[in-house]
Design a protein around this motif. Structure first.
Motif, mmCIF file in Angstrom:
data_model
loop_
_atom_site.group_PDB
_atom_site.id
_atom_site.type_symbol
_atom_site.label_atom_id
_atom_site.label_comp_id
_atom_site.label_asym_id
_atom_site.label_seq_id
_atom_site.Cartn_x
_atom_site.Cartn_y
_atom_site.Cartn_z
ATOM 1 N N UNK A 33 -20.958 -36.336 29.269
ATOM 2 C CA UNK A 33 -20.510 -37.485 30.052
ATOM 3 C C UNK A 33 -19.006 -37.647 29.981
ATOM 4 N N UNK A 34 -18.477 -38.396 30.941
ATOM 5 C CA UNK A 34 -17.044 -38.633 31.013
ATOM 6 C C UNK A 34 -16.640 -39.803 30.121
ATOM 7 N N UNK A 35 -15.477 -39.675 29.519
ATOM 8 C CA UNK A 35 -14.919 -40.753 28.701
ATOM 9 C C UNK A 35 -13.867 -41.470 29.540
ATOM 10 N N UNK A 36 -13.983 -42.790 29.725
ATOM 11 C CA UNK A 36 -12.998 -43.520 30.538
ATOM 12 C C UNK A 36 -11.588 -43.364 29.984
#
Length: 201
Positions: A130-133
């Motif tokens: 998943x992407x990290x903000x």
């Protein structure tokens, strides 16, 4: 004449039966066993068996205690980290023909770096996808929210909660953060020994 019944192999584990275990030990260990056997009323062999069995029970307790303190997932992660670090320390000690207990690795910059890499490798292996903000991409909490709670949410959303938590723990260990002892500080300081002096302000 009826065929003979086939002999079945007995189970390897039989409660009351004892199997020989030949071993040699140091004079000091034998003395300790003899004293313990004398105090407990057991024979020397029974005392040795009792002590060995207790070590296995203690090993099983470790995962239970860690799970109780940190939850099962973090407990499993801590055990994996500990074993990887220990394997690294033992390998370094053997390669250097040094103290096999690995007590000197904490004072060896190269060895310490290898242990740090082992710990990082374990942690990264379980990283979720998943992407990290990006930091600052999530706005601050709405007005009216409790300031302390709002700060926690803001740090979490901006990816600095881990650093802040670690810095807080280090400040507690070095005694520069005036907070009530959570019951673990003194024990951690005792286990860390001279390493506490390395914590920078």
């Amino acid at each position: 004449m009826p065929p003979r019944a086939k002999k079945t192999r007995k189970a390897a584990s039989q409660g009351g039966k004892r199997y020989p275990l030949n071993m040699r030990t140091t004079f000091e260990v034998r003395q300790q066993l003899e004293n313990a056997a004398r105090n407990s009323g057991r024979s020397l062999t029974q005392e040795a068996e009792y002590r060995i069995d207790r070590t296995f029970q203690t090993e099983r307790l470790l995962s239970d205690v860690l799970s109780l303190a940190y939850g099962p997932r973090l407990a499993g992660l801590l055990l994996a980290i500990g074993d990887a670090a220990k394997d690294t320390v033992v390998s370094i000690s053997l390669n250097k023909l040094d103290d096999v207990t690995g007590m000197k690795w904490v004072d060896d910059p190269s060895a310490y770096d290898q242990v740090a890499k082992a710990v990082s490798e374990i942690v990264e292996a379980f990283r979720p996808e998943g992407e990290i903000p990006e930091p600052g991409a999530i706005p601050a909490p709405p007005e009216g929210m409790d300031a302390a709670f709002g700060k926690i949410i803001w740090m979490h959303n901006n990816g600095i909660m881990g650093v802040a938590s670690a810095q807080g723990r280090l400040a507690r260990l070095r005694g520069t953060l005036d907070v009530e002892d959570d019951g673990r500080l003194e024990e951690q300081r005792k286990l860390l020994g001279h390493l506490v002096q390395r914590i920078k302000d």
